[in-house]
Design an enzyme around this catalytic site. Structure first.
Site, PDB file in Angstrom:
ATOM      1  N   GLY C 148       1.128  -1.039   0.109  1.00  0.00           N
ATOM      2  CA  GLY C 148      -0.543   0.071  -0.301  1.00  0.00           C
ATOM      3  C   GLY C 148       0.845   1.405  -0.298  1.00  0.00           C
ATOM      4  O   GLY C 148       2.256   1.222   0.393  1.00  0.00           O
ATOM      5  N   CYS C 149       0.243   2.027  -0.491  1.00  0.00           N
ATOM      6  CA  CYS C 149       0.664   3.522  -0.242  1.00  0.00           C
ATOM      7  C   CYS C 149       1.006   4.323   0.969  1.00  0.00           C
ATOM      8  O   CYS C 149       2.462   4.201   1.112  1.00  0.00           O
ATOM      9  CB  CYS C 149       0.008   4.878  -0.796  1.00  0.00           C
TER      10      CYS C 149
END
Lengths: 340, 340, 340, 340
Positions: C148-149
Site C-alpha cells: 500500500g501507499c
C-alpha cells in the site's frame, strides 16, 4: 421577521443561502427540506453551522412550506415548476434559484433542458431577478426567477455597452471561467480534485444552457438582434467567475469608463474599477460584481467578476428577498470578501 | 466607539484586521500606517475594501497613533517593542500581534529571534492574549501579547489534557500543518505558487520559533515539566492550521469527550465535536477553534483546527479588544465560515 | 518482451501503470480489461495516451489474460483473490496492487476489509513486494502483493530505526499526509475539488486499513512487539505522500544520518538527504522515496516522501516486474520528477 | 553526443531544460552557469535531480561555453543578445529561450521591451524556432529564437485557419490562460500562493509583450493584414496554457476538423482531437500541443493546450536541438503527460 423556507438545502447554493440567512437580521429560517437528509440536523452535514443553526432537514411538504412568507428553491432544474403553483396559491412568495422560470419561451426551455415545461402559464408573470435592471418589478413580484451565475456576470458586463448602442451587437464574444462549485455538489468523477485540480479546460463549447438566458437579456436591452458566442471554462478553484467580454466599438472615441460609472452609479453591488483588473478573490464571499473596461484598438474588453455562489446565486436571491419584503437592499449582505 | 490604529497594515494579518474592523460596530479605524505605502489609499492595495474603507496609509507617527484608544501592531517581530513604551505612556492600550511580548524570559527571546529584547521591563506586565485561559487579566491589560497561530491551536488542543493531568506531559507530539498565508505577505521564492502548490513538506524540523511559546503555555498549565516535539508543515492552501496532537493517557478509561466538553463549556469560540474530524475549511474566515478527540490504545489523538489569520491572529486580537473595552466578547466576530 | 495484462485499468493506479508500461522497453501491454468500459479505446478515456497506445478495454476474461506472462490487478480490494488461482494455474505470474494478499493472517483481512478471505491458501506463498526488504524472494515469486501507499512510505521511513534497534518500538507515531488521488477515481462527494480543495483534515483517526499492514512489516523487522499510532490526513493536492515519523532513541548519541545512509546504500529508489527536508514535489511522477532525519532531544523525526501512484503503487509494481523477469530493476523507471 | 551548455539555469525554463537533457540519449550537459549560484551543486537547488546530475553552477564564462556544441540561453530578456555574437563567432550554435531574437524589427523590440536592441544585425539570420512552420530552416540554423509560450499555443491554434484563408483575419480574438510558472521563478508578491491561489484574473489587458510576436507570425502566414485582440489570464495552477481562439468563417460550410487534421498530419507534436475538449493536464510534462475545433454559427472556436514549460519553452528547444543536430526530432521527448 420574514419567515423563510428552503427547498433543497444540501447543495452549494443551499449551503450559501444558509450562511447568509443565519446572519440576516430580518429573516428567520423556519423550514429546510431535503428528501435524502430528512431528519438529520443541518449542522451535521455542514459543520461550519454548528452552534449557529439548530434545525433539521425535513421532507419536502407543501403544508409546512406554506407556513412561510417566502420559499427559496435551491433544487435541480425542473423541480420548482412542480411545486410553485400550489405555494403561490397559498400566498407564499417564491424565489427560484434554478432555471425553471428564467426563459420566457417554453420552447426554448424544452430545447435546452430536454423536458417539456411543467408550468408555462407562470412564465409571463415570473420576474427575472436581476435588481440592476428589474428593481421595481422585483419589489412586487410573487415569483422571482433568480439569474444564472454566468448570465449575471455576462449581462452586467455587457449591459452598458448594449443599452447605449456603443457597440455592434452582432458579434459579441463572452469567454467565461468558473470555479468548480458552479457545477454543484454532485458525485461525479469529472469534478474530483484529482480530475480538475491543476488543470484548465473549456467545456460545452458548442452551446451551454446559459446561452439562451444571456441572449434573452441582451436582446431585451439592445432592442435589436444580438449575436453572441459564449464559451465557459473550468478553473481549478472553488469559487468565482471571471468573464472576459469582447465587442467592437461603433465610435472609437467612446468614453468607456464614464459609460460604466454612469450606468452603475448608485448600484450597491456593482463596482466599476477606474484602473487595474479585478480578480475573483476580491469578491470571494461577497455579493459584489466588480468590473473593469479596457480596449485594444476598436475592441472593448470588459472583465467582470462575481462569486458564483453569492452574486451568482444565493446572495442575489437575498438581495431580491430584501427588495420583495421592503428591507434595505443590502441587508445581511455587507460581509467583505475573504482575502487572501 | 473605540478609536483604533494599526501599525503595519499591509501584510495578511493587517488585511484581516481591516476586514474585521470595518465590520465591527463599536470600533472605528482612524489610523493605519505603512512606511512603504504611505499616502496610498488602503483600497488601492486591497480592492476588496473598495467602497468600505476611505482611508490612506500614513507614515508611522507616535503623535498620530497617540490619538487612538487602542493600537494594533501587525508588524515584523522586533518592531512593536520600540514604539510600545511611548504609546503606553500616553495612555494608549496596545495589542501586539507579533512575538515581541509573548515570551516571559528575554533570554529565550534572544535565543529564538536572534536579537536582544528592546523592552524587557514590560514582559512581566504584558498579558498573553488567549481568552480561554486569561480572560480576566485581558480585560484590564494595557498591553496584550496576541498568541502565535501554531501556539493557539496547539495550546487549546492540549489544554484539557495537560490541566487535568490525564496524560504524561513528558512525551507530547504536535504535528501541525499550516496554509501558506501563515508565512506572511513577503516576496520570497519559497512561497510562490509554483513552489508550494501541489506539494507538501515539513519545515523547521529541528526547532521552530513557536516552540518556546507553546512550552511556556503548557508548563504553566501542567504545573510540571513538559517535553514536546513540535514539527510544522506547509500545506498547499492559503488559510488554515490543523494540529494533530499525540499524548499518552495515564488512565486508559479516561472520558476524553467529556473532559473537553467540560473544559470548553461556555467558551464562545471553541467547539468540541462529539464525532467526526474537523476540517480547516469549517473555520475558514471564522474565529472558531474546532476540536475533536480520538484514541488508539493508550494514545490520545487531538485534532484542532483554526483559521491562522482569524483565531490565529486578527480575530483573536479583536476578541481581546472586545474584552479590554467591555464589549461583548464576540462582537464583530459572528461571520460564519465560508464553505465551500 | 514481457507480455502484460492489466485487470481494472480505469482507476488512477491503472492509468499510472499504463503511463509506465507504454514507456517500458521490455514490456508490451497486450490486454487491459474493464467491465464498464469494454470496447472503448483506452485513449478515449485517457487523452494523454492518444498516439501512444492503440488498444481498447476488453471484458475481464481468463482465457485472454492467460496469454500473458504477467497480469497486474489494479482492481478494488477483494477482486484479485477470485481470479488469481486460475491464472497461476495456467502459469501466469501476478502482481496484485490491491490489498488482497498483503496480510498474512486471513482473520486480520476479514477484520479490516469486512469480508472473508476468498483465497487464504495463497497467503503464505504471496511475496510482499517491497524490494528494499524482499528483493530475492520477489525475483522468483509467482504472486507478488504490491504494498500500500502509506505502508511503503512509513515502512521505508522506520526501517533503519526498527531493524537496528535504535529506538523503543513500543511508542511509534506515524503522522501521514496524502494527496487525493490516493482515494481513487471514484464518484464520491467527499473527493470533489469543492470539498477537499483549500482544506486539510485528518481521517480514519481511530484506525485505518493500512495499519495492520504497517504493523506486520514493523514487527517482522523489529523482531519484537511494536506499538504504532497511525493517523492519515488528506492534503489539497493530487499526488504525493509525506509521512512524518516520531520515535524515541535508545541512545541519544546515535548517528542517524549514517544509519540511514548505510541501510539504503545501493538502493536505486531510496534517497537519503544529508540536509534539508524533502517535499513531495521532488518525487512527483518518480519512483523514488526521499528521506530525511532530524531530532529534537531524544525524539527522532523522520520525513519520508513518495508519489503515492508511483513508488506507492504502479512504479513499485513495475520495479517488482523488472525483478521477476530479470530486467534491470530500474528499467522504464528513470523519468525524473516533474518540478515545478 | 552533443555537448551542451545552459546560461541561466536557475529559473523554471532552466530547470525544465535540465530535466529533459538529463534524460536525452544524445546530449551531454557540460556547463551550466548562474552568477547567483556559482559553485553550488545543481542538485542542491533542485533536489529532484539528486543522483541524476553531478554538476555545479559556474560563473558565466565565454571560454567555457565555447567548448560546447550548443548553448541554450534561459536568461531574462536582453541577456542573450550580449553574448551570442561571440559564441557564434567561435562556432557554437545557440538556442535562445528568451525574446531577444524573436521579433524581426528592432523598433518593435525597443517598443515592447523598453531598451534598444543590442544586436540587430543578427535578427535577419535568427530562425524562429517553431518546427511546424520552419523545420527546414531550423536544421541549418546557427541561431534559433525559441518561441514564447503564448505565441506557440496561439500560432499553432490559428495556423490552419489563417494559412488557408478560411477566416476573416481582421477580427481575431485570443483569450489565453496560463499557469503561474509562466511568470518565472521570481521573488514577487504577486506570484505568492496566497495571492494567486483560489483566484483568477486577466492581466496586461491593454497589451502584452507576446502580442507583436503573435502578429508577426500570423501576418506572415496570412499574407495579409491581421487584427488580433489578445488577453492573457492567470490560472491558479502551476503548469499549462489554454488558448481559446475566436474567428469568423468566410464559408460557413468549412470542414474544420479536416482542415486541422490535414495541416497537422505527420506532425509529431501536434494532436488534433476529433471530439472533446483538451485539458491542460493532458499535456502536463509533455511536448504536445493538443487542439480541438468547434463552432457556434459562423464563429470558429479553437482550443489549444500546451505545457508552457515544455512545448512552450524547454521541450520545443530540445525539439529544435534535435533538428539542428540531425537527431530524430522527438528524441528525449517521448515522456507521456503526468495524469492525474
Amino acid at each position: 421577521m420574514i419567515r423563510v423556507g428552503i427547498v433543497g438545502g444540501t447543495g452549494y447554493t443551499g449551503a450559501e443561502l444558509l450562511r447568509l440567512l443565519v446572519q440576516h437580521p430580518q429573516a428567520r429560517l423556519a423550514v429546510i427540506t431535503s428528501r435524502a437528509e430528512a431528519g438529520q440536523p443541518v449542522a451535521e452535514l455542514f459543520p461550519h453551522l454548528r452552534g449557529h443553526l439548530d434545525l433539521s432537514f425535513s421532507e419536502p411538504d407543501i403544508e409546512l412550506l406554506a407556513t412561510c412568507d417566502l420559499v427559496f428553491f435551491a433544487t435541480p432544474n425542473g423541480t420548482a415548476m412542480r411545486m410553485v403553483p400550489e405555494l403561490l396559491a397559498q400566498g407564499v412568495r417564491v424565489i427560484d434559484l434554478a432555471a425553471d422560470f428564467r426563459l420566457k419561451d417554453p420552447a426554448e426551455w424544452e430545447r435546452w433542458y430536454g423536458m417539456p415545461h411543467g408550468c408555462p402559464e407562470l412564465l409571463a408573470e415570473a420576474v427575472y431577478g436581476l435588481p440592476e435592471v428589474n428593481r421595481a418589478a422585483i419589489r412586487t413580484a410573487r415569483l422571482v426567477a433568480n439569474p444564472g451565475c454566468y448570465p449575471t456576470a455576462i449581462t452586467l458586463g455587457f449591459l452598458p455597452l448594449v443599452e447605449s448602442g456603443a457597440i455592434d451587437p452582432t458579434w459579441l464574444i463572452a469567454d467565461a471561467k468558473s470555479g468548480t462549485s458552479g457545477a454543484g455538489r454532485k458525485a461525479e468523477i469529472g469534478l474530483l480534485m484529482a480530475e480538475v485540480g491543476e488543470s484548465f479546460k473549456a467545456y460545452a463549447v458548442s452551446g451551454h444552457r446559459h446561452l439562451p438566458e444571456i441572449l434573452q437579456n441582451l436582446r431585451l436591452f439592445a432592442g435589436a438582434e444580438v449575436d453572441l458566442t459564449f464559451v465557459p471554462h473550468l478553473v481549478p478553484m472553488i469559487r468565482g467567475i471571471e468573464a472576459t467580454l469582447y465587442a467592437r466599438l461603433i465610435n472609437e472615441g467612446q468614453d468607456l469608463l464614464g459609460l460604466y460609472q454612469d450606468r452603475y452609479a448608485g448600484e450597491p453591488f456593482v463596482d466599476v474599477m477606474p484602473r487595474g483588473t479585478p480578480d475573483t478573490r476580491s469578491v470571494r464571499g461577497s455579493n459584489h460584481c466588480r468590473i473593469a473596461v479596457a480596449r485594444q484598438g476598436r475592441t472593448v474588453i470588459v472583465q467582470a467578476v462575481i462569486d458564483n455562489l453569492v452574486k451568482g446565486a444565493a446572495g442575489q436571491a437575498i438581495q431580491n428577498m430584501n427588495l420583495m419584503f421592503g428591507c434595505n437592499e443590502g441587508l445581511g449582505l455587507n460581509t467583505l470578501a475573504l482575502l487572501p
